[in-house]
Scaffold this motif. Structure first.
Motif, mmCIF file in Angstrom:
data_model
loop_
_atom_site.group_PDB
_atom_site.id
_atom_site.type_symbol
_atom_site.label_atom_id
_atom_site.label_comp_id
_atom_site.label_asym_id
_atom_site.label_seq_id
_atom_site.Cartn_x
_atom_site.Cartn_y
_atom_site.Cartn_z
ATOM 1 N N LYS A 27 0.716 12.301 4.299
ATOM 2 C CA LYS A 27 -0.705 12.507 4.097
ATOM 3 C C LYS A 27 -1.212 11.706 2.908
ATOM 4 O O LYS A 27 -2.369 11.802 2.541
ATOM 5 C CB LYS A 27 -0.988 13.982 3.892
ATOM 6 C CG LYS A 27 -0.593 14.789 5.123
ATOM 7 C CD LYS A 27 -1.180 16.153 5.088
ATOM 8 C CE LYS A 27 -0.678 16.931 6.268
ATOM 9 N NZ LYS A 27 -1.644 17.268 7.212
ATOM 10 N N TYR A 28 -0.324 10.894 2.315
ATOM 11 C CA TYR A 28 -0.712 10.073 1.176
ATOM 12 C C TYR A 28 0.084 8.776 1.224
ATOM 13 O O TYR A 28 1.267 8.778 1.547
ATOM 14 C CB TYR A 28 -0.445 10.801 -0.146
ATOM 15 C CG TYR A 28 -1.283 10.259 -1.272
ATOM 16 C CD1 TYR A 28 -2.594 10.679 -1.443
ATOM 17 C CD2 TYR A 28 -0.782 9.295 -2.136
ATOM 18 C CE1 TYR A 28 -3.387 10.165 -2.457
ATOM 19 C CE2 TYR A 28 -1.562 8.776 -3.155
ATOM 20 C CZ TYR A 28 -2.867 9.217 -3.307
ATOM 21 O OH TYR A 28 -3.656 8.699 -4.300
ATOM 22 N N ASP A 86 0.725 4.917 -0.847
ATOM 23 C CA ASP A 86 0.505 3.897 -1.859
ATOM 24 C C ASP A 86 0.519 2.570 -1.123
ATOM 25 O O ASP A 86 1.454 2.290 -0.360
ATOM 26 C CB ASP A 86 1.617 3.898 -2.913
ATOM 27 C CG ASP A 86 1.403 4.929 -4.003
ATOM 28 O OD1 ASP A 86 0.324 5.539 -4.056
ATOM 29 O OD2 ASP A 86 2.327 5.113 -4.826
ATOM 30 N N THR A 104 4.892 5.921 2.044
ATOM 31 C CA THR A 104 4.251 7.123 2.560
ATOM 32 C C THR A 104 4.858 8.370 1.908
ATOM 33 O O THR A 104 6.076 8.459 1.742
ATOM 34 C CB THR A 104 4.434 7.200 4.087
ATOM 35 O OG1 THR A 104 3.984 5.972 4.657
ATOM 36 C CG2 THR A 104 3.647 8.341 4.684
ATOM 37 N N SER A 158 2.027 14.112 -0.021
ATOM 38 C CA SER A 158 0.762 14.391 -0.706
ATOM 39 C C SER A 158 0.709 13.546 -1.978
ATOM 40 O O SER A 158 1.704 12.911 -2.351
ATOM 41 C CB SER A 158 0.681 15.867 -1.095
ATOM 42 O OG SER A 158 1.707 16.165 -2.045
ATOM 43 N N ARG A 159 -0.413 13.584 -2.661
ATOM 44 C CA ARG A 159 -0.505 12.859 -3.933
ATOM 45 C C ARG A 159 0.454 13.459 -4.961
ATOM 46 O O ARG A 159 1.098 12.730 -5.722
ATOM 47 C CB ARG A 159 -1.943 12.889 -4.455
ATOM 48 C CG ARG A 159 -2.091 12.080 -5.719
ATOM 49 C CD ARG A 159 -3.520 11.959 -6.140
ATOM 50 N NE ARG A 159 -3.594 11.206 -7.384
ATOM 51 C CZ ARG A 159 -4.722 10.893 -7.974
ATOM 52 N NH1 ARG A 159 -5.872 11.248 -7.436
ATOM 53 N NH2 ARG A 159 -4.712 10.227 -9.099
ATOM 54 N N ARG A 205 3.788 12.166 -4.197
ATOM 55 C CA ARG A 205 3.849 10.775 -4.653
ATOM 56 C C ARG A 205 4.115 10.711 -6.150
ATOM 57 O O ARG A 205 4.977 9.972 -6.622
ATOM 58 C CB ARG A 205 2.531 10.062 -4.316
ATOM 59 C CG ARG A 205 2.466 8.559 -4.640
ATOM 60 C CD ARG A 205 2.056 8.158 -6.045
ATOM 61 N NE ARG A 205 0.872 8.725 -6.592
ATOM 62 C CZ ARG A 205 -0.293 8.112 -6.739
ATOM 63 N NH1 ARG A 205 -0.459 6.881 -6.302
ATOM 64 N NH2 ARG A 205 -1.288 8.720 -7.311
ATOM 65 N N LYS A 212 -5.498 8.657 0.356
ATOM 66 C CA LYS A 212 -5.335 9.894 1.097
ATOM 67 C C LYS A 212 -5.555 9.592 2.572
ATOM 68 O O LYS A 212 -6.567 8.990 2.944
ATOM 69 C CB LYS A 212 -6.346 10.927 0.597
ATOM 70 C CG LYS A 212 -6.199 12.282 1.230
ATOM 71 C CD LYS A 212 -7.097 13.303 0.571
ATOM 72 C CE LYS A 212 -8.544 13.011 0.887
ATOM 73 N NZ LYS A 212 -9.464 14.082 0.507
ATOM 74 N N GLU A 230 -6.739 10.073 6.179
ATOM 75 C CA GLU A 230 -7.827 10.830 6.782
ATOM 76 C C GLU A 230 -7.694 10.935 8.302
ATOM 77 O O GLU A 230 -8.073 11.934 8.897
ATOM 78 C CB GLU A 230 -9.173 10.200 6.440
ATOM 79 C CG GLU A 230 -9.532 10.305 4.961
ATOM 80 C CD GLU A 230 -9.841 11.737 4.536
ATOM 81 O OE1 GLU A 230 -10.345 12.527 5.357
ATOM 82 O OE2 GLU A 230 -9.570 12.057 3.370
#
Length: 121
Positions: A5-6, A8, A76, A79-80, A83, A118, A120
């Motif tokens: 879901k997050y 870089d 990948t 979540s943040r 990460r 993030k 979407e």
């Protein structure tokens, strides 16, 4: 299968003469990020970076010069927060491993573009 879901994301300009050195660095990075919990890690070399494909194609975006390649890379995460935790471990790993030596980067760090995104859709 767990979906991230997050992400870089990176856009990097690599001189063609440094591609092998960069691939070595990327393989080491991939091993570390996956070891410390990243869900996926991809390094992609530009294969169809045709100038004039739009108002801001990759060659314009990166100010690509003759003898250079564009790489699009992404990691990948769940979540943040995930990460941030993984990156903290990866940076500690590399700080410990390379603390006593100067690393000769195979690209110009001033031409690296990076951001966290993030997911979407």
């Amino acid at each position: 299968m767990t979906k991230g879901k997050y992400v870089d994301g990176f856009v990097i300009v690599i001189p063609a003469k440094n591609v092998e050195a960069y691939k070595k660095m990327a393989r080491e990075g991939r091993a570390a990020w996956l070891k410390f919990g990243a869900l996926d890690y991809k390094e992609c070399i530009g294969d169809d970076i045709t100038p004039g494909r739009g108002p801001s194609d990759f060659s314009k975006l990166t100010k690509l010069k003759e003898g250079e390649t564009v790489w699009f890379s992404f990691i990948t995460f769940k979540s943040r927060a995930h990460r941030d935790a993984v990156n903290k471990k990866v940076m500690a790993h590399f700080d410990k491993k390379y603390s006593k030596e100067k690393i000769d980067m195979p690209f110009d760090m001033k031409r690296l573009t990076y951001g966290g995104f993030k997911v979407e859709v």
